[in-house]
Design a protein around this motif. Structure first.
Motif, mmCIF file in Angstrom:
data_model
loop_
_atom_site.group_PDB
_atom_site.id
_atom_site.type_symbol
_atom_site.label_atom_id
_atom_site.label_comp_id
_atom_site.label_asym_id
_atom_site.label_seq_id
_atom_site.Cartn_x
_atom_site.Cartn_y
_atom_site.Cartn_z
ATOM 1 N N ALA A 232 0.819 -1.210 0.000
ATOM 2 C CA ALA A 232 0.000 0.000 0.000
ATOM 3 C C ALA A 232 0.852 1.258 0.000
ATOM 4 O O ALA A 232 0.455 2.300 -0.539
ATOM 5 C CB ALA A 232 -0.931 0.001 1.219
ATOM 6 N N LEU A 233 2.043 1.171 0.607
ATOM 7 C CA LEU A 233 2.956 2.318 0.676
ATOM 8 C C LEU A 233 3.958 2.322 -0.478
ATOM 9 O O LEU A 233 4.902 3.120 -0.483
ATOM 10 C CB LEU A 233 3.705 2.305 2.012
ATOM 11 N N ASN A 234 3.769 1.407 -1.430
ATOM 12 C CA ASN A 234 4.671 1.285 -2.577
ATOM 13 C C ASN A 234 6.117 1.013 -2.160
ATOM 14 O O ASN A 234 7.070 1.540 -2.745
ATOM 15 C CB ASN A 234 4.607 2.543 -3.456
ATOM 16 N N ILE A 235 6.271 0.180 -1.125
ATOM 17 C CA ILE A 235 7.601 -0.215 -0.653
ATOM 18 C C ILE A 235 7.877 -1.622 -1.152
ATOM 19 O O ILE A 235 7.158 -2.562 -0.805
ATOM 20 C CB ILE A 235 7.676 -0.174 0.891
ATOM 21 N N HIS A 236 8.903 -1.752 -1.953
ATOM 22 C CA HIS A 236 9.246 -3.071 -2.480
ATOM 23 C C HIS A 236 10.153 -3.796 -1.502
ATOM 24 O O HIS A 236 11.181 -3.280 -1.072
ATOM 25 C CB HIS A 236 9.952 -2.943 -3.831
ATOM 26 N N LEU A 237 9.746 -5.002 -1.119
ATOM 27 C CA LEU A 237 10.561 -5.814 -0.222
ATOM 28 C C LEU A 237 11.231 -6.930 -1.022
ATOM 29 O O LEU A 237 10.549 -7.704 -1.692
ATOM 30 C CB LEU A 237 9.691 -6.434 0.891
ATOM 31 N N SER A 238 12.543 -6.990 -0.939
ATOM 32 C CA SER A 238 13.264 -8.055 -1.625
ATOM 33 C C SER A 238 12.994 -9.380 -0.924
ATOM 34 O O SER A 238 12.453 -9.426 0.187
ATOM 35 C CB SER A 238 14.765 -7.751 -1.617
ATOM 36 N N TRP A 239 13.388 -10.480 -1.572
ATOM 37 C CA TRP A 239 13.194 -11.785 -0.952
ATOM 38 C C TRP A 239 14.015 -11.893 0.333
ATOM 39 O O TRP A 239 13.590 -12.550 1.289
ATOM 40 C CB TRP A 239 13.586 -12.895 -1.930
ATOM 41 N N GLU A 240 15.178 -11.236 0.364
ATOM 42 C CA GLU A 240 15.992 -11.250 1.583
ATOM 43 C C GLU A 240 15.259 -10.542 2.721
ATOM 44 O O GLU A 240 15.252 -11.013 3.870
ATOM 45 C CB GLU A 240 17.352 -10.580 1.333
ATOM 46 N N GLU A 241 14.628 -9.400 2.401
ATOM 47 C CA GLU A 241 13.884 -8.657 3.425
ATOM 48 C C GLU A 241 12.648 -9.432 3.874
ATOM 49 O O GLU A 241 12.277 -9.402 5.052
ATOM 50 C CB GLU A 241 13.484 -7.288 2.874
ATOM 51 N N GLN A 242 12.014 -10.145 2.953
ATOM 52 C CA GLN A 242 10.860 -10.957 3.324
ATOM 53 C C GLN A 242 11.277 -12.143 4.196
ATOM 54 O O GLN A 242 10.549 -12.536 5.107
ATOM 55 C CB GLN A 242 10.134 -11.448 2.069
ATOM 56 N N ALA A 243 12.465 -12.687 3.920
ATOM 57 C CA ALA A 243 12.984 -13.770 4.765
ATOM 58 C C ALA A 243 13.265 -13.247 6.171
ATOM 59 O O ALA A 243 12.994 -13.932 7.171
ATOM 60 C CB ALA A 243 14.257 -14.344 4.145
ATOM 61 N N LEU A 244 13.804 -12.014 6.253
ATOM 62 C CA LEU A 244 14.036 -11.390 7.562
ATOM 63 C C LEU A 244 12.707 -11.180 8.282
ATOM 64 O O LEU A 244 12.587 -11.454 9.490
ATOM 65 C CB LEU A 244 14.751 -10.045 7.381
ATOM 66 N N LEU A 245 11.714 -10.707 7.541
ATOM 67 C CA LEU A 245 10.380 -10.510 8.108
ATOM 68 C C LEU A 245 9.837 -11.810 8.683
ATOM 69 O O LEU A 245 9.289 -11.842 9.790
ATOM 70 C CB LEU A 245 9.448 -9.983 7.018
ATOM 71 N N LEU A 246 10.015 -12.893 7.939
ATOM 72 C CA LEU A 246 9.536 -14.204 8.383
ATOM 73 C C LEU A 246 10.246 -14.639 9.662
ATOM 74 O O LEU A 246 9.611 -15.113 10.609
ATOM 75 C CB LEU A 246 9.764 -15.228 7.270
ATOM 76 N N GLY A 247 11.566 -14.471 9.693
ATOM 77 C CA GLY A 247 12.341 -14.873 10.874
ATOM 78 C C GLY A 247 11.963 -14.085 12.109
ATOM 79 O O GLY A 247 11.800 -14.643 13.205
ATOM 80 N N VAL A 248 11.807 -12.766 11.932
ATOM 81 C CA VAL A 248 11.427 -11.916 13.077
ATOM 82 C C VAL A 248 10.026 -12.284 13.557
ATOM 83 O O VAL A 248 9.764 -12.336 14.767
ATOM 84 C CB VAL A 248 11.486 -10.427 12.675
#
Length: 446
Positions: free
Chosen positions: A329-345
C-alpha cells in the motif's frame, strides 16, 4: 486404552434450546441492532465484556485442576516432558508454515497494490500504544514472565502460562508424593467436577455475551469499514479457511479423523469465538470437549493451555499477510531477503508477545519495528478493520489448537479412538447420561 459401550443418544429438546442455535440467533440479532441502531449496539458492549470476564474467572482454576489431576494420575512422569516436547515441536512446524502461507498469498494476491498511500499521511499516534507494548515485549522478558512471583499472583492476574507452569510443577510434586497425596488428589478431582459444572452453567449466558459483543463490533466499526480494505479482509478470510481445510484437514486425515466432523463437533464454541472475537471465551469448553472426545486429561491439560500461547496459526497468517499489505500500500518493495528477515522476526515475535491482550496487532508492531523498510505507522491503515480480522484470527487459532490436541494425544497413545468416533459422529450420550452431565468424566474414569 479400554473400550467403552456407548448408549444411543436420548431425544434432544426442541431445536431452539440448542446452544448452537441460540448463539447463532444472538449474533444475527446483534448484527442487525449494530447496523441499524449503531449507538445502541455500542452501548451493549458491557454484555460481551461481562460474559468474557465470567469465563476468564474460571480459566485459571480449570487449567490448574485439569493439569494437576492429569499429571498426578500418570504412572509415567517422563510422559509430561515427552508430551510438552511433542506439542512444542508440532506448534513450531505448523505455526511456521502458517507464516509462510501468509507470505506466499500476499505475494500472489498483492491486496495492497494500487492503494498508493503516502507514508507522510499516516497517523503514527493511532498505533503508538501498540508499538510501545511491542517494544516492551522481548523474548527474554517473556520467558522470565512465565515464572510467577507467587502461585497466588498467577491466579490473581489470570496469566495462562504462569498458571500452566505452576500447575505442571505442582502436579509433578503431587505425583512424586505417592499414596500420601491421594486424599488431596481426591479433593482436586471433586473440585474439578464442580468447576466443570460451573462452566456448563456459565455457558448458558453465551448467547447474551455473543449478542452484546457482536452488536458492539458492528455498531462501532460498521460493515462499511471493510469496503476500503475488502481485498485484504477477504484475502485473509479465504486464506485462513484454506489453511483450516487443506493444511489442518490433511493433518487431521493423516491422524485418522475428519476436520469437517471436528468443526461440527465444536460448532457451539466456534460461534462463541466468532461472536466475542475471543478464543479465550471458549477455552474451558475446549478442554471439556477434547476430554469427552477421547483425549486423556493429562494431554489435554498440557497441550490446550500451551497452544493458546504458542500455536497461533491464524495470528501468524495475519502477521505476514498484513505486513506485506502495508508495504504494498505504501509502494515499498521488499526483496526476498527482506521478506525472509520478516519471516524470521515474525517467528520470534509471535512467541514473545504470546498471551498478551490484542497480541495479533502487538506482534505485528513488534515485527515491523525490527524490519526498517516498513514503518510501524503503516499499521494505521488496517486499524479500522483489525476487529473484523481478529474474529478470523481467533477462530483459526482455536481450530488449530483442537487439531493439535488430538494429534499429540494420538502420538502418545492417549486417544480413545472409539470415543473420538462417537463424539465426531454425534453418538455420545446426551443428558442426563454421565458423559454429558459430568464433564469431569474422562477416558480413564468412564
Amino acid at each position: 486404552m479400554g473400550s467403552h459401550a456407548y448408549t444411543p443418544p436420548r431425544a434432544r429438546g426442541p431445536w431452539w434450546t440448542s446452544l448452537y442455535v441460540q448463539v447463532l440467533a444472538a449474533i444475527a440479532v446483534g448484527a442487525l441492532i449494530g447496523h441499524f441502531w449503531p449507538q445502541t449496539g455500542v452501548a451493549l458492549k458491557p454484555l460481551g465484556d461481562a460474559f468474557i470476564k465470567l469465563v476468564k474467572m474460571v480459566i485459571a482454576p480449570v487449567i490448574f485442576l485439569t493439569i494437576v489431576t492429569g499429571i498426578a494420575g500418570m504412572r509415567d512422569i517422563g510422559e509430561v516432558g515427552r508430551v510438552v516436547l511433542k506439542a512444542l515441536g508440532y506448534f513450531l512446524v505448523v505455526s511456521t508454515f502458517a507464516l509462510i502461507v501468509g507470505l506466499v498469498v500476499a505475494n500472489i494476491v498483492q491486496p495492497g497494490t494500487g492503494l498508493n498511500i503516502d507514508p507522510a499521511s499516516l497517523d503514527a499516534g493511532a498505533v503508538a500504544t501498540y508499538a510501545e507494548k511491542a517494544h516492551d515485549t522481548t523474548v527474554v522478558g517473556f520467558l522470565l514472565n512465565v515464572i510467577p512471583n507467587t502461585p497466588a499472583s498467577a491466579f490473581a492476574e489470570g496469566e495462562i502460562l504462569q498458571v500452566l507452569f505452576f500447575s505442571v510443577v505442582f502436579g509433578l510434586a503431587l505425583a512424586l508424593v505417592g499414596d500420601r497425596g491421594q486424599p488431596l488428589l481426591d479433593v482436586l478431582n471433586a473440585t474439578s467436577a464442580a468447576f466443570f459444572r460451573l462452566v456448563g452453567i456459565l455457558m448458558r449466558a453465551a448467547p447474551v455475551g455473543a449478542f452484546g459483543a457482536f452488536a458492539f463490533t458492528i455498531g462501532k466499526y460498521g460493515v462499511g469499514a471493510i469496503a476500503n480494505l475488502a481485498l485484504l479482509v477477504g484475502t485473509f478470510y479465504v486464506t485462513a479457511a484454506l489453511f483450516v481445510v487443506v493444511v489442518l484437514g490433511l493433518i487431521a486425515l493423516a491422524n485418522g479423523f475428519s476436520i469437517f466432523k471436528l468443526l461440527r463437533y465444536l460448532r457451539e464454541e466456534l460461534l462463541l469465538v466468532l461472536g466475542t472475537s475471543s478464543s479465550e471465551a471458549a477455552l474451558p469448553s475446549l478442554i471439556n470437549k477434547m476430554e469427552r472426545a477421547g483425549a486423556s486429561k493429562s494431554v489435554v491439560g498440557l497441550v490446550v493451555p500451551t497452544g493458546y500461547s504458542f500455536n497461533l496459526d491464524g495470528t501468524n497468517i495475519y502477521m505476514t499477510l498484513a505486513a506485506l499489505f502495508i508495504a504494498q500500500a505504501l509502494n515499498i518493495h521488499l526483496s526476498w531477503e527482506e521478506q525472509a528477515l520478516l519471516l524470521g522476526v515474525a517467528m520470534l515475535s509471535s512467541k514473545g508477545a504470546a498471551g498478551v491482550t490484542g497480541s495479533g496487532f502487538i506482534t505485528l508492531a513488534a515485527t515491523l519495528s525490527v524490519v526498517p523498510s516498513v514503518p510501524v505507522a503503516g499499521m494505521a491503515l488496517i486499524l479500522g478493520v483489525d476487529r473484523f480480522m481478529s474474529e478470523c484470527r481467533s477462530i483459526t487459532n482455536f481450530i488449530g489448537n483442537a487439531v493439535a490436541t488430538l494429534v499429540v494425544a494420538r502420538w502418545e497413545g492417549e486417544l480413545d479412538r472409539e470415543r473420538l468416533d462417537a463424539a465426531l459422529n454425534g453418538r455420545l450420550p446426551t443428558d442426563p447420561e454421565p458423559l454429558a452431565d459430568d464433564p469431569s468424566v474422562t477416558p480413564e474414569t468412564a
